[in-house]
Motif scaffolding. Structure first.
Motif, short mmCIF file in Angstrom:
data_model
loop_
_atom_site.label_atom_id
_atom_site.label_comp_id
_atom_site.label_asym_id
_atom_site.label_seq_id
_atom_site.Cartn_x
_atom_site.Cartn_y
_atom_site.Cartn_z
N TYR A 152 6.19 87.20 69.14
CA TYR A 152 7.62 87.01 69.45
C TYR A 152 8.30 88.37 69.65
O TYR A 152 9.09 88.54 70.57
CB TYR A 152 8.33 86.26 68.32
N ARG A 155 7.10 89.92 72.96
CA ARG A 155 7.64 89.17 74.09
C ARG A 155 9.13 89.50 74.27
O ARG A 155 9.63 89.62 75.38
CB ARG A 155 7.42 87.67 73.91
N ASP A 171 13.79 85.74 70.81
CA ASP A 171 12.44 86.06 70.32
C ASP A 171 12.51 86.97 69.11
O ASP A 171 11.76 86.80 68.14
CB ASP A 171 11.61 86.72 71.43
#
Length: 192
Positions: A152, A155, A171
């Motif tokens: 996360y 990203r 994220d």
């Protein structure tokens, strides 16, 4: 047993002393089986030794040595996902990004649910400037391992580069929620 087989076994039993001939008859088969088993065991031990040696070299920063060990391992067992994955990580650390993508892809073909291979491939794609491809691989990591805070966080960094600040913050918040201990997580809690 069919009658012919039963009759043959009975006739054989009359002419052969039980025990010795049967043991002698079985010995070559058992010997061959044991030989195959010991060869497989030796090969498995060699593969494991190469893997452990490669990991040790990787941890010491000897990435070329690690690549050599993992390559030998792959030669012995071309369907070993861990060999391709470990070699991809080593190549990533030596700047061999295209080759890292190829090895990660091979590990994924062997095991499409291997989240670690997608993660390494995403890093290599990012280094090659393929941000969309990196995000796509991180999407797959998150599908396979929804509690992967690192995926996360990374990203989010990639989304930020694409000016998707809303997606990046989402994220990063998720990474922080998953107890991501990075400095980014602390910043996100305060800023997003």
């Amino acid at each position: 047993m069919p009658r012919v087989t039963t009759a043959f076994a009975a006739a054989l039993a009359l002419f052969l002393p039980i025990g010795r001939p049967l043991l002698v008859g079985l010995t070559p088969v058992a010997g061959i089986g044991a030989g195959l088993l010991s060869t497989q065991t030796a090969q498995a031990q060699t593969i494991m030794s190469l893997y452990e040696s490669g990991l040790e070299k990787f941890q010491k920063g000897d990435y070329e040595g690690a690549i050599s060990d993992f390559s030998k391992m792959i030669k012995l067992d071309p369907q070993n996902r861990s060999g391709y994955y470990a070699r991809a990580m080593s190549k990533l650390n030596t700047g061999q990004y295209k080759s890292s993508v190829k090895d990660s892809t091979k590990a994924i073909k062997i095991d499409p649910n291997f989240a670690g291979a997608y993660l390494v491939r995403s890093q290599a794609k990012m280094k090659l400037g393929n941000i969309q491809g990196a995000i796509k691989d991180l999407d797959k990591v998150i599908i396979l391992d929804s509690k992967n805070a690192f995926a996360y966080r990374v990203r989010g960094l990639h989304k930020e580069k694409l000016a998707d600040l809303e997606g990046a913050c989402a994220d990063w918040r998720k990474a922080a929620e998953l107890s991501d201990k990075s400095p980014v997580a602390d910043w996100v809690r305060d800023q997003c």
